[in-house]
Design a protein around this motif. Structure first.
Motif, mmCIF file in Angstrom:
data_model
loop_
_atom_site.group_PDB
_atom_site.id
_atom_site.type_symbol
_atom_site.label_atom_id
_atom_site.label_comp_id
_atom_site.label_asym_id
_atom_site.label_seq_id
_atom_site.Cartn_x
_atom_site.Cartn_y
_atom_site.Cartn_z
ATOM 1 N N PRO A 191 -28.803 -4.047 -20.170
ATOM 2 C CA PRO A 191 -29.587 -3.700 -19.136
ATOM 3 C C PRO A 191 -30.647 -2.523 -19.627
ATOM 4 O O PRO A 191 -31.376 -2.290 -18.792
ATOM 5 C CB PRO A 191 -28.331 -3.205 -17.964
ATOM 6 C CG PRO A 191 -27.315 -2.878 -19.067
ATOM 7 C CD PRO A 191 -27.191 -3.858 -19.947
ATOM 8 N N ASP A 192 -30.235 -1.749 -20.471
ATOM 9 C CA ASP A 192 -30.964 -0.701 -21.076
ATOM 10 C C ASP A 192 -32.466 -1.182 -21.415
ATOM 11 O O ASP A 192 -33.324 -0.381 -21.616
ATOM 12 C CB ASP A 192 -30.476 0.144 -22.157
ATOM 13 C CG ASP A 192 -29.833 -0.901 -23.389
ATOM 14 O OD1 ASP A 192 -29.361 -1.996 -22.843
ATOM 15 O OD2 ASP A 192 -30.240 -0.603 -24.446
ATOM 16 N N LEU A 193 -32.795 -2.550 -21.736
ATOM 17 C CA LEU A 193 -33.768 -3.039 -22.272
ATOM 18 C C LEU A 193 -34.552 -3.754 -21.037
ATOM 19 O O LEU A 193 -35.735 -4.318 -21.186
ATOM 20 C CB LEU A 193 -33.471 -3.969 -23.263
ATOM 21 C CG LEU A 193 -32.688 -3.609 -24.558
ATOM 22 C CD1 LEU A 193 -32.678 -4.997 -25.496
ATOM 23 C CD2 LEU A 193 -33.832 -2.482 -25.087
ATOM 24 N N GLY A 194 -34.112 -3.738 -19.773
ATOM 25 C CA GLY A 194 -34.717 -4.482 -18.691
ATOM 26 C C GLY A 194 -34.839 -3.378 -17.513
ATOM 27 O O GLY A 194 -34.245 -2.404 -17.603
ATOM 28 N N GLN A 195 -35.349 -4.176 -16.454
ATOM 29 C CA GLN A 195 -35.532 -3.429 -15.254
ATOM 30 C C GLN A 195 -34.968 -4.078 -14.163
ATOM 31 O O GLN A 195 -35.665 -5.295 -14.006
ATOM 32 C CB GLN A 195 -36.630 -2.979 -14.904
ATOM 33 C CG GLN A 195 -37.128 -1.557 -15.778
ATOM 34 C CD GLN A 195 -38.613 -1.196 -15.556
ATOM 35 O OE1 GLN A 195 -39.192 -1.586 -14.763
ATOM 36 N NE2 GLN A 195 -39.082 -0.157 -16.215
ATOM 37 N N ASN A 196 -33.585 -4.007 -13.394
ATOM 38 C CA ASN A 196 -33.226 -4.776 -12.235
ATOM 39 C C ASN A 196 -33.993 -4.681 -11.103
ATOM 40 O O ASN A 196 -33.949 -3.469 -10.251
ATOM 41 C CB ASN A 196 -31.808 -4.423 -12.296
ATOM 42 C CG ASN A 196 -31.201 -5.459 -11.391
ATOM 43 O OD1 ASN A 196 -31.378 -5.735 -10.234
ATOM 44 N ND2 ASN A 196 -29.955 -6.263 -11.888
ATOM 45 N N ALA A 197 -34.719 -5.711 -10.532
ATOM 46 C CA ALA A 197 -35.405 -5.629 -9.459
ATOM 47 C C ALA A 197 -34.598 -5.492 -8.151
ATOM 48 O O ALA A 197 -35.002 -4.713 -7.216
ATOM 49 C CB ALA A 197 -36.506 -6.838 -9.321
ATOM 50 N N GLY A 239 -33.290 -13.036 -8.475
ATOM 51 C CA GLY A 239 -32.623 -12.910 -9.544
ATOM 52 C C GLY A 239 -32.314 -14.838 -9.748
ATOM 53 O O GLY A 239 -32.691 -15.464 -8.732
ATOM 54 N N GLN A 240 -32.163 -15.222 -11.091
ATOM 55 C CA GLN A 240 -32.001 -16.576 -11.512
ATOM 56 C C GLN A 240 -30.500 -16.853 -11.748
ATOM 57 O O GLN A 240 -30.034 -17.890 -11.586
ATOM 58 C CB GLN A 240 -33.082 -16.776 -12.630
ATOM 59 C CG GLN A 240 -34.437 -16.483 -12.513
ATOM 60 C CD GLN A 240 -35.054 -16.630 -13.954
ATOM 61 O OE1 GLN A 240 -35.442 -17.678 -14.223
ATOM 62 N NE2 GLN A 240 -35.816 -15.420 -14.180
ATOM 63 N N ALA A 241 -29.998 -15.943 -12.317
ATOM 64 C CA ALA A 241 -28.364 -16.073 -12.901
ATOM 65 C C ALA A 241 -27.760 -14.860 -12.854
ATOM 66 O O ALA A 241 -28.271 -13.994 -13.138
ATOM 67 C CB ALA A 241 -28.558 -17.137 -14.240
ATOM 68 N N ILE A 242 -26.340 -14.892 -12.838
ATOM 69 C CA ILE A 242 -25.705 -13.681 -12.897
ATOM 70 C C ILE A 242 -25.869 -12.899 -14.359
ATOM 71 O O ILE A 242 -25.550 -11.785 -14.524
ATOM 72 C CB ILE A 242 -24.151 -14.024 -12.687
ATOM 73 C CG1 ILE A 242 -23.374 -12.702 -12.337
ATOM 74 C CG2 ILE A 242 -23.545 -14.821 -13.897
ATOM 75 C CD1 ILE A 242 -22.223 -12.642 -11.743
ATOM 76 N N ASN A 243 -26.234 -13.738 -15.392
ATOM 77 C CA ASN A 243 -26.441 -13.138 -16.684
ATOM 78 C C ASN A 243 -27.748 -12.678 -17.194
ATOM 79 O O ASN A 243 -28.126 -12.473 -18.388
ATOM 80 C CB ASN A 243 -25.532 -13.660 -17.759
ATOM 81 C CG ASN A 243 -26.470 -15.145 -17.781
ATOM 82 O OD1 ASN A 243 -27.023 -15.681 -17.177
ATOM 83 N ND2 ASN A 243 -25.480 -16.209 -18.951
ATOM 84 N N ILE A 244 -28.669 -12.714 -16.314
ATOM 85 C CA ILE A 244 -29.997 -12.325 -16.274
ATOM 86 C C ILE A 244 -30.443 -11.272 -15.516
ATOM 87 O O ILE A 244 -30.257 -11.261 -14.280
ATOM 88 C CB ILE A 244 -31.018 -13.663 -16.026
ATOM 89 C CG1 ILE A 244 -30.642 -14.888 -17.068
ATOM 90 C CG2 ILE A 244 -32.482 -13.278 -16.357
ATOM 91 C CD1 ILE A 244 -31.339 -15.873 -16.478
ATOM 92 N N ILE A 245 -31.252 -10.292 -16.004
ATOM 93 C CA ILE A 245 -31.547 -9.184 -15.249
ATOM 94 C C ILE A 245 -32.673 -9.854 -14.386
ATOM 95 O O ILE A 245 -33.605 -10.118 -14.728
ATOM 96 C CB ILE A 245 -32.110 -7.933 -16.211
ATOM 97 C CG1 ILE A 245 -31.063 -7.556 -17.241
ATOM 98 C CG2 ILE A 245 -32.694 -6.872 -15.502
ATOM 99 C CD1 ILE A 245 -31.648 -6.720 -18.269
ATOM 100 N N PRO A 246 -32.722 -9.467 -13.112
ATOM 101 C CA PRO A 246 -33.639 -9.877 -12.083
ATOM 102 C C PRO A 246 -34.975 -9.275 -12.377
ATOM 103 O O PRO A 246 -35.205 -8.085 -12.516
ATOM 104 C CB PRO A 246 -33.003 -9.731 -10.681
ATOM 105 C CG PRO A 246 -31.633 -9.310 -11.021
ATOM 106 C CD PRO A 246 -31.499 -8.771 -12.417
ATOM 107 N N ASP A 247 -36.092 -10.242 -12.573
ATOM 108 C CA ASP A 247 -37.331 -9.395 -12.620
ATOM 109 C C ASP A 247 -38.079 -9.390 -11.070
ATOM 110 O O ASP A 247 -39.206 -9.165 -11.301
ATOM 111 C CB ASP A 247 -38.164 -10.363 -13.640
ATOM 112 C CG ASP A 247 -38.430 -11.754 -13.338
ATOM 113 O OD1 ASP A 247 -37.761 -12.215 -12.481
ATOM 114 O OD2 ASP A 247 -39.100 -12.353 -14.137
ATOM 115 N N ARG A 248 -37.611 -10.154 -10.012
ATOM 116 C CA ARG A 248 -38.434 -9.945 -8.917
ATOM 117 C C ARG A 248 -37.237 -10.163 -7.863
ATOM 118 O O ARG A 248 -36.079 -10.849 -8.064
ATOM 119 C CB ARG A 248 -39.082 -11.017 -8.823
ATOM 120 C CG ARG A 248 -39.901 -11.245 -7.494
ATOM 121 C CD ARG A 248 -40.933 -12.134 -7.477
ATOM 122 N NE ARG A 248 -41.955 -12.108 -6.413
ATOM 123 C CZ ARG A 248 -41.655 -12.377 -5.003
ATOM 124 N NH1 ARG A 248 -40.420 -12.647 -4.802
ATOM 125 N NH2 ARG A 248 -42.386 -12.148 -4.010
ATOM 126 N N ALA A 249 -37.445 -9.236 -6.780
ATOM 127 C CA ALA A 249 -36.514 -9.303 -5.578
ATOM 128 C C ALA A 249 -37.208 -9.012 -4.306
ATOM 129 O O ALA A 249 -38.288 -8.293 -4.534
ATOM 130 C CB ALA A 249 -35.625 -8.463 -5.642
#
Length: 369
Positions: A191-197, A239-249
Motif C-alpha cells: 500500500p505504500d506504493l499506491g494510493q487507495n481511492a 475497486g477491481q479486486a480485494i488484492n488491488i489498490i483501488p485507483d478510482r472510487a
C-alpha cells in the motif's frame, strides 16, 4: 382515438430516460396536427431528445399548462410477465412501463384534445411534454426558458404525476452530487506504493453521515414524512479486486429538502469535505420544492375539476417545483398510484385513465364561454 389506444402507442415507444424520444414526439405532433393543432418541438442540448409544447386556444392570453414527462425508467426486471413496452389489458388493468408514471396522464390529455378543440375556450390550454424527468428533471428547464416566446405568462400548471387524481400542493426538493476520488493502483501487499481511492472518500462519507444525522434536528414541516430534510449516500463504487489498490472510487449522494430549504445547500458540507480532500465533485441534478398556498386559485380549480380536496404534501419530487420557480403556480394531480411506479407490472386502471380524461375535459368546460 380512445385514451387506451393512445396509451398503447405511447407505451410502445421505449423512451427510457437518457435515450432519444423523437419517434414518440413525432407521433404526438402528427396526432395534434390531425386536430388542427400545431406544436413546437424544442430540442435539448443533448441533440437527440426534446420537449414539446402545443396550445389549444389563443396563446396570447394567459392560460393553463397540462404538463407531463414522456421518459420512463428502465424495465429490465425479470418479474415482468410480458414485454413491458407492449401494453396489455388484464381485468381492467393497463400494464406496461410508463402506464402509471406517467404516460397515462399524457394519453388522457391527448384523448381530450377533440373535446377541447370543439370548445370556445376563453383561456388557452397548453400541452407541455418534457424529457429526462427521471434523471433529475433535466429536460423541462429548457422548455421553461422558452416559454416567453411560446405563450403569455400562464396562470398555472397541472403536473400529472400519479396522485390518484388528488391535487397535491407541496413536495420536497432534491439535489444530488457525485464525488470522485482517483488513486494509484498497485498490489495490496504494498500500500505504500499506491494510493487507495476508496480510502480517500472516507472523509466525504463521514461528512455525509454527519449531515444526515444533523438534519433530523433541523427545520421541520409536518406535512412531509419524514418531517425534516434528509440526506443519504445512494451509491458507492470502486475497486477491481480485494488484492488491488483501488485507483478510482465514486459516491453519489442525494439531499431532499422540505419547502423553503435549498436542496443544494444541504450538500454543502459534503462538497466542502470533497474540496478539502482534493476530490472532484459535480452536481448531477437539482430541483426545488413545491409549495402552493392552499388559498391560491389554482388549488380551488384543481379541486373543482378533479372532484377531490387537495392534499397538503408528498415526499417524492416532480417538475412542479421548477414551474413554480419560473413564476407559474403549480399543482400535482394525475391518475394512478406512485407506489406502482418504477416496479415490474406497472399499471393504470381503465377507470383511472378515463377519470383523468374527464378531469381535462372539465378544465376545458370551466374555461369555455
Amino acid at each position: 382515438m380512445f385514451a387506451k389506444d393512445i396509451l398503447a402507442r405511447l407505451v410502445g415507444f421505449p423512451s427510457v430516460v437518457g435515450t432519444p424520444n423523437g419517434a414518440l414526439l413525432g407521433f404526438v405532433r402528427d396526432y395534434l396536427a390531425g386536430h388542427g393543432i400545431s406544436c413546437r418541438i424544442l430540442t435539448g442540448p443533448e441533440g437527440d431528445r426534446a420537449n414539446l409544447f402545443a396550445t389549444i386556444g389563443d396563446a396570447s392570453t394567459p392560460g393553463y399548462i397540462l404538463s407531463g414527462h414522456v421518459d420512463v425508467v428502465p424495465a429490465g426486471e425479470p418479474e415482468w410477465l410480458a414485454d413491458p413496452f407492449v401494453l396489455r389489458e388484464e381485468a381492467g388493468r393497463l400494464i406496461g412501463r410508463g402506464a402509471c408514471d406517467m404516460k397515462g396522464y399524457v394519453a388522457a390529455v391527448l384523448a381530450a384534445v377533440p373535446d377541447l378543440v370543439a370548445m370556445d375556450l376563453s383561456r388557452p390550454i397548453h400541452i407541455a411534454l418534457s424529457y429526462d424527468e427521471e434523471a433529475g428533471c433535466k429536460g423541462v428547464p429548457h422548455l421553461l426558458s422558452a416559454l416567453p416566446d411560446l405563450c403569455a405568462p400562464p396562470l398555472g400548471a397541472i403536473i400529472g404525476e400519479p396522485t390518484g387524481l388528488v391535487p397535491v400542493l407541496a413536495h420536497k426538493g432534491k439535489a444530488s452530487v457525485r464525488v470522485t476520488a482517483r488513486g494509484v493502483p498497485g498490489h495490496s501487499s504494498r500500500p505504500d506504493l499506491g494510493q487507495n481511492a476508496i480510502h480517500a472518500l472516507v472523509p466525504v462519507l463521514a461528512a455525509a453521515t454527519a449531515q444526515a444525522e444533523a438534519l433530523k434536528a433541523g427545520p421541520q414541516d409536518l406535512r412531509f414524512a419524514p418531517s425534516y430534510s434528509s440526506l443519504q449516500i445512494g451509491t458507492l463504487s470502486g475497486g477491481q479486486a480485494i488484492n488491488i489498490i483501488p485507483d478510482r472510487a465514486e459516491a453519489r449522494i442525494e439531499a431532499r429538502a422540505i419547502a423553503g430549504v435549498d436542496p443544494e445547500a444541504l450538500l454543502a458540507p459534503v462538497i466542502a469535505a470533497a474540496e478539502l480532500a482534493g476530490l472532484e465533485s459535480e452536481i448531477l441534478s437539482s430541483y426545488p420544492a413545491l409549495a402552493l398556498d392552499a388559498a391560491d386559485p389554482l388549488a380551488a380549480l384543481a379541486q373543482a375539476i378533479s372532484g377531490h380536496a387537495p392534499l397538503g404534501a408528498v415526499s417524492f419530487g416532480t417538475e412542479a417545483g421548477l414551474f413554480q420557480k419560473a413564476g407559474i403556480p403549480s399543482v400535482i394531480c394525475g391518475p394512478g398510484d406512485i407506489a406502482r411506479a418504477h416496479r415490474p407490472e406497472e399499471y393504470l386502471t381503465l377507470e383511472e385513465l378515463e377519470g383523468a380524461r374527464a378531469m381535462v375535459v372539465a378544465l376545458g368546460q370551466r374555461l369555455s364561454g
